[in-house]
Design an enzyme around this catalytic site. Structure first.
Site, short mmCIF file in Angstrom:
data_model
loop_
_atom_site.label_atom_id
_atom_site.label_comp_id
_atom_site.label_asym_id
_atom_site.label_seq_id
_atom_site.Cartn_x
_atom_site.Cartn_y
_atom_site.Cartn_z
CE LYS A 1 -3.65 -2.67 2.07
NZ LYS A 1 -4.80 -2.78 2.94
CG HIS B 1 -7.27 -2.91 -2.64
ND1 HIS B 1 -7.68 -2.10 -1.61
CD2 HIS B 1 -6.64 -3.96 -2.07
CE1 HIS B 1 -7.31 -2.64 -0.47
NE2 HIS B 1 -6.66 -3.77 -0.72
CD GLU C 1 -8.11 -7.97 -0.50
OE1 GLU C 1 -7.11 -8.48 -0.02
OE2 GLU C 1 -8.22 -6.75 -0.71
CB SER D 1 -7.20 -9.03 9.18
OG SER D 1 -7.66 -7.70 9.11
N GLY E 1 -1.94 -7.62 3.39
CA GLY E 1 -1.68 -6.19 3.46
C GLY E 1 -0.68 -5.89 4.57
N GLY E 2 -1.20 -5.43 5.71
CA GLY E 2 -0.36 -4.98 6.83
C GLY E 2 0.79 -5.92 7.18
P1 PGA Z 1 -4.78 -6.30 5.38
O1 PGA Z 1 -4.98 -5.80 3.89
O2 PGA Z 1 -4.07 -7.64 5.31
O3 PGA Z 1 -3.96 -5.25 6.05
O4 PGA Z 1 -6.14 -6.45 5.97
C1 PGA Z 1 -5.42 -6.67 2.88
C2 PGA Z 1 -5.62 -5.89 1.60
O5 PGA Z 1 -6.03 -4.73 1.67
O6 PGA Z 1 -5.37 -6.41 0.50
#
Ligand code: PGA
Length: 261
Positions: A11, A94, A166, A218, A239-240
């Site tokens: 991101k 996304h 997602e 997540s 993501g994170g």
């Molecule tokens: P996240 O993000 O793992 O931080 O929830 C997933 C994504 O936005 O693709």
């Protein structure tokens, strides 16, 4: 089973030297895995320097977004055609783009087409918001998003496509929350079955089976295994946790172990 795909969406984080350091650390820790494909999605700015630094036996690169026109008066944009030879994948649709930047279904349809026109594989994100889930509309949302995004592609293209389920309500919840912040594996299984049913209606049973479907929202080193064991899930869009090299390399290790089972 197809190769497990682990995608790390960084991101809008990390400047180019931070991105380079993270790649360096990941390259130290992650081994060459034939059964796991690992794709990193740095910022647009870091994509080029990382393409020089990257160990291509271990990783591929992708872009988080790009414009559907090949060139033209679109100030501030980078086109999908400019990413040829730099990115294997582009994330399309996304929820950050859909809901924070007002990206429309029509733009998403064009981006999917532009990816195939330029030999880049789109990772198409679909998923319901919390309100849609509570209103019992999740299946309809998946149907509508898929029908719209995929209306101009051929079966041959669909076979290469990657879809990421997602659920918007499960994104960026981190790993410190308890309760209903991530879907249970059986909820993911149902959503993925719905996605494949829609693919079957569009492209037939062979393609519906072949298209790779990821789960995203997540994910972390602790829940990787349970999501990868869900019927029909071929990988994760992280993501994170992809910003932390301990977490991300543990996710890749867990994927490797699942691939060996
Ligand atoms: P996240 O993000 O793992 O931080 O929830 C997933 C994504 O936005 O693709």
């Amino acid at each position: 089973m197809s190769r497990i795909l682990i995608a790390g969406n960084w991101k809008m984080n990390l400047n180019t030297s931070q991105a380079s350091l993270l790649l360096h650390r990941l390259q130290e820790r992650i081994k060459i895995h034939r059964d796991v494909e690992v794709v990193l999605f740095p910022s647009m700015l870091a994509l080029q320097p990382l393409s020089v630094q990257i160990d291509r036996r271990k990783f591929r690169l992708g872009a988080q977004n790009a414009h559907y026109e090949d060139d033209g008066p679109f100030t501030g944009e980078v086109s999908i055609s400019m990413l040829r030879e730099l990115a294997h994948y582009v994330i399309v649709g996304h929820s950050d783009r859909r809901y924070k930047f007002g990206e429309s279904e029509d733009m998403i349809t064009r981006k999917v087409a532009a990816c195939f026109r330029n030999d880049i594989i789109p990772i198409l994100c679909v998923g319901e918001t919390k309100q849609e889930k509570l209103a019992g509309e999740a299946n309809q949302v998946l149907h509508d998003q898929l029908i719209s995004a995929l209306k101009n592609i051929t079966s041959t293209e669909a076979a290469k496509l990657v879809i990421a389920y997602e659920p918007v309500w499960a994104i960026s919840n981190g790993s410190n929350f308890t309760g209903h912040v991530t879907p249970k594996p059986d909820e993911v299984e149902k959503a993925v079955a719905t996605i494949r049913k829609n693919l079957e209606a569009l492209f037939g049973p062979r393609i519906a089976k072949k298209t790779r479907v990821l789960y995203g929202g997540s994910t972390n080193a602790d829940n990787t295994r349970s999501y990868l064991q869900v019927e029909g899930v071929n990988g994760l869009l992280v993501g994170g946790a992809s910003l932390n090299y301990h977490q991300f390399s543990s996710i890749v290790d867990a994927a490797y172990r699942v691939s060996k089972e």
